[in-house]
Design a protein around this motif. Structure first.
Motif, short mmCIF file in Angstrom:
data_model
loop_
_atom_site.label_atom_id
_atom_site.label_comp_id
_atom_site.label_asym_id
_atom_site.label_seq_id
_atom_site.Cartn_x
_atom_site.Cartn_y
_atom_site.Cartn_z
N GLY A 27 0.87 -1.29 0.25
CA GLY A 27 -0.10 0.09 -0.01
C GLY A 27 0.83 1.25 0.10
O GLY A 27 2.09 1.39 -0.03
N ARG A 28 0.01 2.26 -0.14
CA ARG A 28 1.06 3.59 -0.35
C ARG A 28 1.84 3.88 1.03
O ARG A 28 1.30 3.56 2.07
CB ARG A 28 -0.14 4.84 -0.42
N GLY A 29 2.89 4.50 0.84
CA GLY A 29 3.70 4.57 1.99
C GLY A 29 4.70 3.60 2.52
O GLY A 29 5.37 3.90 3.41
N GLU A 30 4.26 2.28 2.25
CA GLU A 30 5.04 1.34 2.71
C GLU A 30 6.58 1.18 2.14
O GLU A 30 6.87 1.63 1.03
CB GLU A 30 4.62 -0.16 2.39
N ARG A 31 7.59 0.99 2.72
CA ARG A 31 8.83 1.08 2.40
C ARG A 31 9.44 -0.26 2.96
O ARG A 31 9.04 -1.34 3.71
CB ARG A 31 9.53 1.83 3.41
N GLY A 32 10.65 -0.56 2.13
CA GLY A 32 11.27 -2.04 2.43
C GLY A 32 12.45 -2.11 1.34
O GLY A 32 12.94 -0.87 0.90
N VAL A 33 12.91 -3.31 1.29
CA VAL A 33 14.32 -3.68 0.47
C VAL A 33 13.84 -4.80 -0.56
O VAL A 33 13.10 -5.87 -0.08
CB VAL A 33 15.36 -3.95 1.28
N ILE A 34 14.02 -4.80 -1.92
CA ILE A 34 13.85 -5.87 -2.65
C ILE A 34 14.76 -6.99 -2.27
O ILE A 34 15.90 -7.03 -2.18
CB ILE A 34 14.26 -5.38 -4.05
N ALA A 65 17.90 -3.24 -3.51
CA ALA A 65 17.41 -1.77 -3.91
C ALA A 65 16.21 -1.55 -2.86
O ALA A 65 15.62 -2.25 -2.46
CB ALA A 65 16.97 -1.56 -5.23
N SER A 66 16.35 -0.05 -2.24
CA SER A 66 15.29 0.30 -1.58
C SER A 66 14.19 0.63 -2.18
O SER A 66 14.30 0.76 -3.41
CB SER A 66 15.89 1.43 -0.53
N ILE A 67 13.12 0.64 -1.64
CA ILE A 67 11.72 0.69 -2.38
C ILE A 67 10.77 1.30 -1.38
O ILE A 67 10.78 1.25 -0.36
CB ILE A 67 11.49 -0.57 -2.87
N GLU A 68 9.90 2.26 -2.02
CA GLU A 68 8.77 2.83 -1.26
C GLU A 68 7.75 3.06 -2.41
O GLU A 68 7.85 3.61 -3.32
CB GLU A 68 9.29 4.12 -0.78
N VAL A 69 6.32 2.89 -1.67
CA VAL A 69 5.42 3.01 -2.82
C VAL A 69 4.93 4.49 -2.62
O VAL A 69 4.42 4.82 -1.37
CB VAL A 69 4.28 2.02 -2.26
N LEU A 70 5.18 5.20 -3.45
CA LEU A 70 4.70 6.70 -3.39
C LEU A 70 3.29 7.23 -3.84
O LEU A 70 2.52 7.79 -3.16
CB LEU A 70 5.58 7.55 -4.51
N LEU A 74 -6.44 5.28 -8.93
CA LEU A 74 -7.78 5.49 -8.41
C LEU A 74 -8.47 4.16 -8.60
O LEU A 74 -9.07 3.68 -7.46
CB LEU A 74 -8.64 6.57 -9.30
N PHE A 75 -8.29 3.42 -9.61
CA PHE A 75 -9.14 2.25 -9.87
C PHE A 75 -8.43 0.93 -9.61
O PHE A 75 -7.45 0.80 -10.10
CB PHE A 75 -9.80 2.33 -11.43
N GLY A 76 -8.83 0.18 -8.63
CA GLY A 76 -8.11 -1.03 -8.07
C GLY A 76 -6.85 -0.38 -7.53
O GLY A 76 -5.93 -1.41 -7.36
N ARG A 77 -6.61 0.68 -7.12
CA ARG A 77 -5.35 1.22 -6.65
C ARG A 77 -4.20 0.86 -7.72
O ARG A 77 -3.10 0.59 -7.11
CB ARG A 77 -5.13 0.74 -5.13
N ASP A 78 -4.53 0.95 -8.69
CA ASP A 78 -3.35 0.33 -9.89
C ASP A 78 -3.35 1.47 -11.04
O ASP A 78 -4.35 2.10 -11.29
CB ASP A 78 -3.82 -0.91 -10.49
N PRO A 79 -2.25 1.69 -11.63
CA PRO A 79 -1.01 1.28 -11.28
C PRO A 79 -0.23 1.86 -9.84
O PRO A 79 -1.08 2.85 -9.41
CB PRO A 79 -0.22 1.58 -12.37
N ILE A 80 0.76 1.49 -9.74
CA ILE A 80 1.52 2.21 -8.59
C ILE A 80 2.70 2.87 -8.93
O ILE A 80 3.45 2.67 -10.27
CB ILE A 80 1.87 1.15 -7.49
#
Lengths: 106, 635
Positions: A27-34, A65-70, A74-80
């Motif tokens: 979801g939006r705001g989640e961060r992590g590492v691949i 690589a570090s990753i964060e969902v920015l 709108l529809f189906g929360r897709d694409p990201i």
């Protein structure tokens, strides 16, 4: 997460490791590492698995690589839209299924 | 503004005939085209590569040494591994394997200095090729402003290539760049044999790790990283606000395309009408005069009249592209387009098609996947192009009363809106059918970088606008002119017999075809005059209006719309008029579009499919419209 994705077994190779999920479920705001990039998104792709894997790698989706969902659509929360290290990349959740991420604090 | 102006030529070691060839390679959004414009100024030539529909941009410059350098601007790519025809050109040009092209003697790898991570891997790939290259760290001023520190010397050693820092938009670093390029050209040797091959995923990982190592060793992260882009995206990529803003932008674009262009279009129209009149007046009446006036001049005019709209449209598209918004628009539209089986990148071509399907179809080149591209090409003519407007205006003006509905909306405007909406909806439905029934399943991945927002550089925008306009004029001209001439021949020969009373076109081949087809068109409520008007209307949709004027023998040269509109009102039933509108939404009433499709797909198969499906849709839609209208008492 109520994503309409059929996750195939190849999908979450890190298996039982805690906090590791496909990027597709983030979801939006989640961060992590691949932790793993494969060519198997779990959906029918127009390109073979190896090609998808190479394209993801070329856009900077590599292990470590570090990753964060920015942003989410709108529809189906897709694409990201995600930040991969310091590059912003847009992709669909289906292709994001080929990327496993260890998310922070979960 | 060419770089050779006032350049001192200290050395004349190289004879003038000695022309060097270099090529620019780089990631998309690296400022490659800006550097190309800065280097070559107005000395550019745009054509196609032999045998493929990929644009070939070449320019010439004179280096400070006096040497002429030919610069090739290659399509942007992340890798030499080609995914689209554009990227295949880049790969083959870099490898020196492009048919009909001499291999470049040196390459310039253009990098956005603030976004080096991905381009370093591309640079490592170039190193494998063994062709000498310079790494140009472009947008270096922005990197400095952010406090990004790059150890240029070390980076140069690690990459194994000379490095120049440039600011293309301010022409900074260009002499140094040319110096380094010339040094490489003079050495005239490949640094190594070509060791490049398509990398496997493992090799990409290894190269990326190496690039990452170099990046960490040479680049200190910025002290003041760009936060503006993130903030703007917070609004522009907001799930709801973002879509609303996009729709607002599109609305402004449309307003601009249709209102700003009107004076210029009227001017061009009037100019050509005057020219035709002048020709008719000054030359003896006869075949040659008719050919020059009605064939050639009218033909050129019918192309030129769309130039203002196309310029305004391209102007907006270039602004959106250069600012970095276009990738966001594709992001916002991807799901909506995807629902209809279209790729997010099909957005631009379909948008352009509202002005004219021809630039729309030409811009489908940005779509990698062949099936996605063909689908977009097939539905592009369903978007209501501006050539339909004169026809819509005439019929609506004649048959739809000037009423207001619900107090505020004009009925005529509502009908116009309905025609636009049916075009869009049918385009989405057709692509849905194509992708869900004929080409099922496989979906092309959607992945694109969202570049940092930047202020578009006015000079760069204008230069690119000029290039676009030139391409449109030459390509469209080459296709439209011969077709206009063909239609002129069909509607002129043979002559009416002595003492004939009806308008001349009735006796021509076009007239005969129309009369021959009339029984076929009767079920959809078309009389033979309407059918005859369709034939010359194949050259360009709006020509049908003039032909209706001729067939009904009103107005003559002036083609007064007012008189024609009254006449049509008396001659046609409302049902026939509505049927004619429905026909125009779908019918492939435009030979130039079919010609462009043939060119872009390199086959007659696709224009044939397009023609057949559009005629069928038009016939069905007109049939239903006519019979429903008759049943409702409008017969």
């Amino acid at each position: 997460m109520s994503e309409a994705f059929v996750l195939s077994p190849e999908f979450n190779p890190a298996g039982t490791a805690t906090g590791v999920r496909p990027l597709a479920s983030a979801g939006r705001g989640e961060r992590g590492v691949i932790v793993k990039v494969t060519g198997h998104s779990g959906a029918a792709e127009a390109v073979v698995a190896e090609e998808l894997e190479r394209r993801l790698l070329e856009m900077g989706f590599v292990e470590g690589a570090s990753i964060e969902v920015l942003h989410e659509g709108l529809f189906g929360r897709d694409p990201i839209a995600v930040r991969v290290d310091d590059t912003r990349v847009a992709l669909r959740r289906r292709e994001a299924g080929a990327i496993s991420v260890k998310f922070d604090g979960r | 503004m060419t770089p050779d102006s006032g350049a001192a030529a200290p050395s004349v070691a190289s004879p003038l005939a000695d022309t060097a060839r270099i090529a620019l390679v780089g990631n998309p959004n690296s400022g490659k085209t800006a550097l190309f414009n800065a280097l070559t100024g107005s000395r550019q030539k745009v054509a196609n590569y032999a045998g493929v529909t990929v644009e070939r941009k070449e320019g010439v410059l004179t280096a400070p040494s006096g040497r002429q350098i030919r610069v090739l601007d290659l399509p942007g790519t992340y890798s030499l591994r080609a995914r689209s025809p554009d990227e295949a050109v880049t790969r083959d040009a870099v490898l020196g394997k492009l048919a009909g092209e001499d291999a470049p003697q040196a390459l310039v790898c253009v990098a956005d200095a603030t976004n080096l991570r991905l381009v370093l891997r591309l640079a490592l790939e170039l190193k494998q090729v063994g062709r000498p290259f310079v790494l140009a760290l472009n947008m270096f001023d922005i990197a400095q402003r952010q406090g990004l520190r790059i150890d240029v010397e070390r980076l140069s050693t690690e990459i194994g290539a000379p490095i120049v820092t440039t600011v293309a938009t301010r022409k900074r670093g260009l002499p140094e760049l040319l110096d380094k390029v010339e040094a490489l050209v003079d050495r005239q040797t490949l640094t190594a044999d070509n060791a490049w091959h398509e990398p496997s995923p493992a090799e990409i990982r290894a190269a990326h790790a190496e690039a990452q190592r170099i990046f960490k060793a040479c680049v200190k992260p910025p002290e003041r990283p760009d936060t503006v882009t993130g903030k703007i995206d917070g609004v522009l990529l907001h799930p709801v606000a973002g879509l609303v803003i996009l729709l607002g932008l599109l609305f402004v674009m449309f307003q601009a395309v249709f209102t700003w262009a009107t004076p210029a279009m009227d001017g061009i129209d009037a100019g050509f009408a005057a020219l035709i009149e002048l020709t008719n007046a000054s030359l003896p009446k006869g075949l040659l005069t008719s050919f020059i006036a009605d064939g050639l001049i009218a033909g050129v005019g019918s192309v030129l009249v769309f130039l203002p709209q196309i310029l305004i449209l391209f102007f907006f598209i270039l602004l959106l592209e250069d600012s970095g918004y276009m990738a966001r628009a594709a992001f916002l539209m991807d799901k909506i387009m995807g629902g209809a089986g279209l790729h997010g990148r099909a957005f631009i071509p379909l948008l352009s098609s509202f002005a004219c399907a021809i630039p729309g179809i030409m811009s489908t080149r940005v779509i990698d996947n062949r099936q996605d591209r063909l689908t977009t090409i097939l539905v592009a003519p369903l978007m209501t192009c501006s050539a339909r407007i004169p026809v819509y205006t005439l019929i609506i003006g004649a048959f739809i009363p000037q009423q207001t509905v619900w107090g505020v909306l004009s009925l005529q405007g509502l009908v116009m809106f309905g025609l636009y909406a049916s075009g869009i909806i049918s385009a989405l439905l057709v692509s849905f059918v194509i992708r869900r029934i004929f080409w099922r399943g496989a979906v092309e991945p959607f992945m694109m970088e969202l570049p940092t927002y930047r202020w578009p550089e006015p000079r760069n925008v204008l230069m690119n606008l000029w290039t676009r306009a030139r391409i449109f004029m030459s390509r469209a001209g080459r296709i439209i002119l011969p077709l206009m001439v063909l239609v002129w021949v069909l509607s002129t020969f043979p002559y009416p017999p002595e003492g004939a009373t009806g308008p001349a076109i009735d006796y021509s081949i076009a007239g005969r075809i129309g009369q021959f087809l009339a029984p076929l068109m009767a079920p959809i409520g078309f009389n033979w005059q309407m059918t005859v008007a369709l034939i010359p209307g194949m050259a360009a949709r709006e020509v049908a209006v003039a032909v209706l004027g001729t067939v009904y023998a009103v107005g003559g040269e002036d083609g007064e719309t007012g008189a024609l509109s009254t006449l049509l009102k008396n001659q046609w039933s409302l049902a026939s008029a509505l049927s004619f509108l429905a026909w125009y939404v779908f019918a492939p009433q435009c030979l130039p579009t079919l010609g462009v499709v043939k060119r872009e797909t390199n086959s007659w198969v696709w224009p044939t499919i397009m023609f057949v499906y559009m005629v069928s849709l038009a016939y069905i839609a007109a049939f239903i419209t006519y019979h429903v209208a008759v049943a409702l008492g409008a017969g």
